[in-house]
Write a protein that holds these residues in place. Structure first.
Motif, PDB file in Angstrom:
ATOM      1  N   LEU A   1      -3.516  -5.130  -7.192  1.00 18.51           N
ATOM      2  CA  LEU A   1      -4.581  -6.018  -6.738  1.00 18.51           C
ATOM      3  C   LEU A   1      -4.354  -6.201  -5.246  1.00 18.51           C
ATOM      4  O   LEU A   1      -3.591  -7.058  -4.825  1.00 18.51           O
ATOM      5  N   LEU A   2      -4.989  -5.352  -4.457  1.00 13.84           N
ATOM      6  CA  LEU A   2      -4.762  -5.379  -3.016  1.00 13.84           C
ATOM      7  C   LEU A   2      -6.024  -5.862  -2.321  1.00 13.84           C
ATOM      8  O   LEU A   2      -6.414  -7.010  -2.488  1.00 13.84           O
ATOM      9  N   ASP A   3      -6.685  -5.020  -1.563  1.00 14.06           N
ATOM     10  CA  ASP A   3      -7.914  -5.441  -0.899  1.00 14.06           C
ATOM     11  C   ASP A   3      -8.942  -5.859  -1.942  1.00 14.06           C
ATOM     12  O   ASP A   3      -9.134  -5.164  -2.951  1.00 14.06           O
ATOM     13  N   ASP A  18      -1.549  -8.791  -3.943  1.00 16.14           N
ATOM     14  CA  ASP A  18      -1.581  -9.173  -2.524  1.00 16.14           C
ATOM     15  C   ASP A  18      -2.381 -10.456  -2.316  1.00 16.14           C
ATOM     16  O   ASP A  18      -3.568 -10.422  -2.012  1.00 16.14           O
ATOM     17  N   ASP A  19      -1.719 -11.592  -2.526  1.00 15.58           N
ATOM     18  CA  ASP A  19      -2.260 -12.907  -2.146  1.00 15.58           C
ATOM     19  C   ASP A  19      -3.680 -13.146  -2.633  1.00 15.58           C
ATOM     20  O   ASP A  19      -4.517 -13.667  -1.893  1.00 15.58           O
ATOM     21  N   CYS A  20      -3.983 -12.744  -3.877  1.00 16.43           N
ATOM     22  CA  CYS A  20      -5.351 -12.946  -4.363  1.00 16.43           C
ATOM     23  C   CYS A  20      -5.421 -13.861  -5.576  1.00 16.43           C
ATOM     24  O   CYS A  20      -6.510 -14.100  -6.095  1.00 16.43           O
ATOM     25  N   LYS A  73       0.825  -1.214   0.000  1.00 16.29           N
ATOM     26  CA  LYS A  73       0.000   0.000   0.000  1.00 16.29           C
ATOM     27  C   LYS A  73       0.856   1.259   0.000  1.00 16.29           C
ATOM     28  O   LYS A  73       0.471   2.277  -0.578  1.00 16.29           O
ATOM     29  N   LEU A  74       2.011   1.197   0.636  1.00 11.48           N
ATOM     30  CA  LEU A  74       2.931   2.330   0.602  1.00 11.48           C
ATOM     31  C   LEU A  74       3.492   2.526  -0.804  1.00 11.48           C
ATOM     32  O   LEU A  74       3.596   3.655  -1.292  1.00 11.48           O
ATOM     33  N   ALA A 120     -10.976  -7.450 -11.533  1.00  6.55           N
ATOM     34  CA  ALA A 120      -9.914  -6.535 -11.090  1.00  6.55           C
ATOM     35  C   ALA A 120      -8.576  -6.898 -11.730  1.00  6.55           C
ATOM     36  O   ALA A 120      -7.826  -6.019 -12.176  1.00  6.55           O
ATOM     37  N   PHE A 121      -8.257  -8.194 -11.782  1.00  6.24           N
ATOM     38  CA  PHE A 121      -6.991  -8.630 -12.368  1.00  6.24           C
ATOM     39  C   PHE A 121      -6.960  -8.313 -13.858  1.00  6.24           C
ATOM     40  O   PHE A 121      -5.959  -7.822 -14.390  1.00  6.24           O
TER      41      PHE A 121
END
Length: 235
Positions: free
Chosen positions: A52-54, A131-133, A30-31, A116-117
């Motif tokens: 691809l985070l939350d 992020d792990d998705c 996120k940073l 999203a991807f």
């Protein structure tokens, strides 16, 4: 969440960040994405970032998938005309079909990630954060995602991803960064990052290491790992 961490990535490098839940992995992404700002220190990012985070971050659940493509594209700084040229390609890759015109609140978690991807990889990012998705969705779509990531690697795109899947990590990355309690414990070969992961992630009372110098057996809360000279023999 993060304590004086520092690392540099070269263009075209693919890096996996490993660590227990709460180690600071998602905060680091996120940073880099600019979603969070650091209290101290500096972050320098060169190029367009897609992430691809939350799950579903940035999506509007009350409008259709098609409309969300344009909404998210604006967040990435992409002009509407550019997205229109790639719209059918984005929809086809996502595999959502007729549901592209249904409200997002009707989507499953797998459909969220697929859309999203698909958008993230078609906005031509210089840096892709994941992020792990990739574990969400069916096996065929996961395969498509991995193939697309390799395609981006071959185009010298920079990829930073978080995962607990060692097979996936070893498939995609040569470099691993292991975080613990917000600090970088190890930054180097992905195989050695696995060794730190197996010995330090989990209930500490359930971890035992038997090491004779070359061969090590790691018992971690019901799982057994074998390492030879700090290289995993098993996953």
């Amino acid at each position: 969440a993060l304590d004086r961490i520092s690392f540099r990535l070269n263009r075209g490098e693919c890096v996996c960040i490993l660590g227990a839940n709460g180690a600071g992995k998602s905060t680091a992404l996120k940073l880099i994405a600019g979603i969070l700002k650091p209290d101290n220190g500096e972050i320098t990012v060169n190029g367009r970032v897609a992430c691809l985070l939350d799950l579903g971050a940035g999506f509007e659940p009350n409008v259709t998938g098609r409309e969300n493509i344009f909404l998210l594209a604006k967040l990435y700084g992409i002009q509407e005309e550019q997205i229109r040229h790639k719209l059918e390609e984005i929809i086809e890759f996502s595999g959502i079909g007729k549901f592209i015109d249904a409200p997002l609140k009707c989507y499953s978690s797998g459909m969220y990630v697929r859309l999203a991807f698909s958008l993230a990889i078609h906005v031509e990012p210089d840096i892709l954060l994941i992020d792990d998705c990739l574990v969400v969705g069916d096996e065929n779509f996961q395969k498509k995602c991995i193939e697309k990531i390799f395609e981006l690697k071959n185009k010298s795109k920079t990829i930073i991803f978080v995962t607990h899947d060692m097979n996936l990590a070893s498939m995609l990355a040569k470099r691993g960064i292991f975080l613990k309690d917000g600090r970088v414990i190890y930054d180097g070969q992905i195989e050695k990052a696995f060794v730190y992961y197996t010995q330090m992630v989990g209930d500490i009372e359930g971890i035992v290491v038997i090491d004779n110098g070359r061969l090590a057996a790691v018992f971690n809360n019901g799982k057994l790992y074998l390492n030879w000279r700090d290289i995993p023999l098993s996953k």
